[in-house]
Design a protein around this motif. Structure first.
Motif, PDB file in Angstrom:
ATOM      1  N   LEU A  70       5.459 -14.378  -0.176  1.00  0.00           N
ATOM      2  CA  LEU A  70       4.666 -13.157  -0.251  1.00  0.00           C
ATOM      3  C   LEU A  70       4.804 -12.424   1.069  1.00  0.00           C
ATOM      4  N   LEU A  71       5.296 -11.190   1.019  1.00  0.00           N
ATOM      5  CA  LEU A  71       5.437 -10.378   2.224  1.00  0.00           C
ATOM      6  C   LEU A  71       4.307  -9.358   2.277  1.00  0.00           C
ATOM      7  N   LEU A  72       3.685  -9.241   3.437  1.00  0.00           N
ATOM      8  CA  LEU A  72       2.543  -8.358   3.621  1.00  0.00           C
ATOM      9  C   LEU A  72       3.024  -6.983   4.069  1.00  0.00           C
ATOM     10  N   LEU A  73       3.149  -6.069   3.137  1.00  0.00           N
ATOM     11  CA  LEU A  73       3.522  -4.691   3.457  1.00  0.00           C
ATOM     12  C   LEU A  73       2.260  -3.841   3.349  1.00  0.00           C
ATOM     13  N   VAL A  74       1.298  -4.195   4.189  1.00  0.00           N
ATOM     14  CA  VAL A  74      -0.041  -3.605   4.135  1.00  0.00           C
ATOM     15  C   VAL A  74      -0.598  -3.481   5.551  1.00  0.00           C
ATOM     16  N   GLY A  75      -1.710  -2.770   5.651  1.00  0.00           N
ATOM     17  CA  GLY A  75      -2.351  -2.563   6.935  1.00  0.00           C
ATOM     18  C   GLY A  75      -3.032  -3.809   7.460  1.00  0.00           C
ATOM     19  N   HIS A  76      -3.290  -3.769   8.769  1.00  0.00           N
ATOM     20  CA  HIS A  76      -3.955  -4.865   9.467  1.00  0.00           C
ATOM     21  C   HIS A  76      -5.170  -4.297  10.199  1.00  0.00           C
ATOM     22  N   PRO A  77      -6.319  -4.949  10.139  1.00  0.00           N
ATOM     23  CA  PRO A  77      -6.587  -6.282   9.590  1.00  0.00           C
ATOM     24  C   PRO A  77      -6.855  -6.312   8.088  1.00  0.00           C
ATOM     25  N   ASP A  78      -7.183  -5.178   7.497  1.00  0.00           N
ATOM     26  CA  ASP A  78      -7.490  -5.174   6.064  1.00  0.00           C
ATOM     27  C   ASP A  78      -6.452  -4.326   5.334  1.00  0.00           C
ATOM     28  N   PRO A  79      -5.807  -4.850   4.304  1.00  0.00           N
ATOM     29  CA  PRO A  79      -6.115  -6.092   3.593  1.00  0.00           C
ATOM     30  C   PRO A  79      -5.283  -7.302   4.012  1.00  0.00           C
ATOM     31  N   ALA A  80      -4.516  -7.206   5.118  1.00  0.00           N
ATOM     32  CA  ALA A  80      -3.612  -8.303   5.470  1.00  0.00           C
ATOM     33  C   ALA A  80      -4.366  -9.624   5.672  1.00  0.00           C
ATOM     34  N   VAL A  81      -5.442  -9.591   6.457  1.00  0.00           N
ATOM     35  CA  VAL A  81      -6.151 -10.835   6.788  1.00  0.00           C
ATOM     36  C   VAL A  81      -6.757 -11.489   5.543  1.00  0.00           C
ATOM     37  N   PRO A  82      -7.493 -10.753   4.676  1.00  0.00           N
ATOM     38  CA  PRO A  82      -8.011 -11.391   3.462  1.00  0.00           C
ATOM     39  C   PRO A  82      -6.909 -11.947   2.555  1.00  0.00           C
ATOM     40  N   LEU A  83      -5.754 -11.308   2.518  1.00  0.00           N
ATOM     41  CA  LEU A  83      -4.656 -11.816   1.701  1.00  0.00           C
ATOM     42  C   LEU A  83      -4.152 -13.161   2.228  1.00  0.00           C
ATOM     43  N   VAL A  84      -3.967 -13.251   3.541  1.00  0.00           N
ATOM     44  CA  VAL A  84      -3.513 -14.513   4.123  1.00  0.00           C
ATOM     45  C   VAL A  84      -4.527 -15.616   3.835  1.00  0.00           C
ATOM     46  N   GLN A  85      -5.798 -15.310   4.049  1.00  0.00           N
ATOM     47  CA  GLN A  85      -6.835 -16.315   3.831  1.00  0.00           C
ATOM     48  C   GLN A  85      -6.868 -16.775   2.376  1.00  0.00           C
ATOM     49  N   ALA A  86      -6.693 -15.841   1.430  1.00  0.00           N
ATOM     50  CA  ALA A  86      -6.722 -16.195   0.021  1.00  0.00           C
ATOM     51  C   ALA A  86      -5.552 -17.101  -0.349  1.00  0.00           C
ATOM     52  N   VAL A  87      -4.365 -16.783   0.133  1.00  0.00           N
ATOM     53  CA  VAL A  87      -3.183 -17.593  -0.179  1.00  0.00           C
ATOM     54  C   VAL A  87      -3.311 -18.987   0.430  1.00  0.00           C
ATOM     55  N   ARG A  88      -3.747 -19.058   1.679  1.00  0.00           N
ATOM     56  CA  ARG A  88      -3.867 -20.346   2.350  1.00  0.00           C
ATOM     57  C   ARG A  88      -4.881 -21.267   1.662  1.00  0.00           C
ATOM     58  N   ARG A  89      -5.866 -20.695   0.997  1.00  0.00           N
ATOM     59  CA  ARG A  89      -6.919 -21.506   0.389  1.00  0.00           C
ATOM     60  C   ARG A  89      -6.649 -21.820  -1.090  1.00  0.00           C
ATOM     61  N   GLN A 120       0.865  -1.173   0.000  1.00  0.00           N
ATOM     62  CA  GLN A 120       0.000   0.000   0.000  1.00  0.00           C
ATOM     63  C   GLN A 120       0.903   1.225   0.000  1.00  0.00           C
ATOM     64  N   PRO A 121       0.395   2.384  -0.446  1.00  0.00           N
ATOM     65  CA  PRO A 121       1.229   3.587  -0.468  1.00  0.00           C
ATOM     66  C   PRO A 121       1.604   4.022   0.956  1.00  0.00           C
ATOM     67  N   SER A 122       2.884   4.156   1.217  1.00  0.00           N
ATOM     68  CA  SER A 122       3.374   4.601   2.517  1.00  0.00           C
ATOM     69  C   SER A 122       4.882   4.756   2.431  1.00  0.00           C
ATOM     70  N   VAL A 123       5.406   5.790   3.042  1.00  0.00           N
ATOM     71  CA  VAL A 123       6.851   5.962   3.101  1.00  0.00           C
ATOM     72  C   VAL A 123       7.493   4.754   3.781  1.00  0.00           C
ATOM     73  N   TYR A 124       6.826   4.223   4.794  1.00  0.00           N
ATOM     74  CA  TYR A 124       7.356   3.081   5.540  1.00  0.00           C
ATOM     75  C   TYR A 124       7.435   1.838   4.656  1.00  0.00           C
ATOM     76  N   TRP A 125       6.339   1.518   3.942  1.00  0.00           N
ATOM     77  CA  TRP A 125       6.352   0.339   3.080  1.00  0.00           C
ATOM     78  C   TRP A 125       7.335   0.517   1.921  1.00  0.00           C
ATOM     79  N   GLU A 126       7.394   1.720   1.362  1.00  0.00           N
ATOM     80  CA  GLU A 126       8.331   1.982   0.267  1.00  0.00           C
ATOM     81  C   GLU A 126       9.773   1.835   0.740  1.00  0.00           C
ATOM     82  N   SER A 127      10.051   2.326   1.936  1.00  0.00           N
ATOM     83  CA  SER A 127      11.392   2.183   2.492  1.00  0.00           C
ATOM     84  C   SER A 127      11.737   0.714   2.705  1.00  0.00           C
ATOM     85  N   GLY A 128      10.782  -0.053   3.248  1.00  0.00           N
ATOM     86  CA  GLY A 128      11.027  -1.475   3.468  1.00  0.00           C
ATOM     87  C   GLY A 128      11.274  -2.216   2.173  1.00  0.00           C
TER      88      GLY A 128
END
Length: 369
Positions: free
Chosen positions: A207-226, A159-167
């Protein structure tokens, strides 16, 4: 007939005010904020129980940042007008950056508890110090962990963020010379299902989750696991989302086996063991590393204020490189770390941890550095 006693008049007790910035409401990570505040409050309570600062109690002036940089800036300005001796706290890196920049401009000492973005100020600052390790240090360790586990094609959901872009930049620069590639998947444009399609099509193994929690992190985990195509794909969360109980409550077993960064040592100090018990009682849950950061923040501030006084902010800020005190996670000393523009605890511990797939309520330490 006896006259009625005069009405009681409140007695003003002088205090030393400390501003505390914490995310306590959405879209801030409120659970992290509660842990940070619990550590701060426990530390301040113990300091006051042992005589405060030269006999004067500390008082926390708590402000909810709600993960909003502008709100944090306004809070720093308000706390400055209130005459606080210093400002401390914050969990979100982008918010901490805004607070640190404003505090530096106003000449207010700021001790950052938990945010990791390398440069919290654009220019070198004598007013800003930090307990958490720089992002580049932790994320390079994380990249090494991925490489050692055999991952070379790594996707990041962003997601857009200086923190995620830096990471992302840290990962890409560290992985590229070692044969690793980073695929950027923008979650603004892709649904969780489309992220899964991209992982399968591009042959990513992590897949590394550089996104907010719980959304969209939780739906992403659920989608990958399934998704049967992705049974061998590692899901990672370097920013630490799985540390907190909400992650486990929302994801259960799907949230296990997701490595993240945590800032705890192999063993807590004797002080840390005692504090852990007190924090567990206060939180009615296992304390996260953020709670220990909060407690250590109060400990460091008390040490500086006792040595430097409480009135002269410039003199207080001059105390950062002179402080030396025992924290819950080791001895705290600040120094100048290249590339950070602030006073940094350079011995802050770093671990890579995940929730145990056999017991998602417990953690496994995968790597320390």
């Amino acid at each position: 007939m006896n006259a009625p006693p005069p009405p009681s008049v409140p007695v003003h007790v002088p205090t030393v005010r400390i501003g505390a910035l914490v995310p306590l409401s959405r879209p801030g990570w409120a659970e992290a904020g509660r842990h940070l505040l619990a550590g701060l409050e426990l530390g301040v309570g113990e300091i006051n129980g042992s005589g405060g600062i030269g006999g004067t109690p500390l008082e926390l002036a708590v402000r909810d940042t709600a993960a909003d940089p502008r709100r944090a800036e306004a809070a720093v300005e308000e706390l400055d007008r209130l005459g606080v001796a210093a400002v401390a706290g914050e969990y979100h890196s982008v918010v901490a950056r805004a607070a640190a920049t404003r505090a530096d401009a106003l000449g207010v000492p700021f001790l950052c508890s938990s945010a990791v973005l390398d440069t919290l100020t654009d220019r070198p600052s004598d007013h800003v110090a930090r307990l958490a390790p720089p992002q580049s240090r932790g994320w390079r360790l994380y990249a090494d962990h991925l490489l050692d586990a055999g991952h070379r094609r790594i996707a990041v959901a962003t997601q857009p963020s200086v923190y995620w872009e830096s990471g992302t930049r840290v990962l890409r620069e560290h992985l590229a010379p070692r044969g690793g590639t980073v695929l950027d998947l923008d979650t603004r444009a892709l649904t969780p299902g489309q992220v899964c399609d991209a992982l399968a099509e591009r042959g990513a193994t992590a897949l590394l989750l550089l996104v907010g929690h719980p959304d969209p992190a939780v739906p992403l985990v659920q989608a990958v696991r399934r998704d049967r195509r992705l049974s061998g794909v590692l899901v990672g969360a370097p920013a630490g989302q799985p540390e907190f109980g909400e992650w486990a409550a929302l994801l259960g077993g799907d949230g296990a086996g997701v490595p993240f960064l945590r800032y705890l040592p192999e063993r807590l100090t004797s002080l840390g063991e005692r504090v852990a018990k007190a924090l567990r009682e206060r939180l009615s849950a296992a304390p996260s590393f953020v709670a220990f950061e909060g407690y250590d923040t109060a400990t460091v501030l008390a040490e500086v204020l006792r040595a430097r006084g409480t009135e002269d902010r410039a003199r207080i800020a001059e105390g950062w490189p002179r402080v030396e005190t025992e924290g819950t996670r080791g001895p705290v000393r600040f120094s100048r770390t290249p590339g950070t523009n602030l006073w940094q605890w350079d011995a802050a511990p770093v671990q890579i941890v995940d929730r145990d797939p056999a017991d998602p309520g417990s953690f496994r330490v995968l790597r320390s550095g």
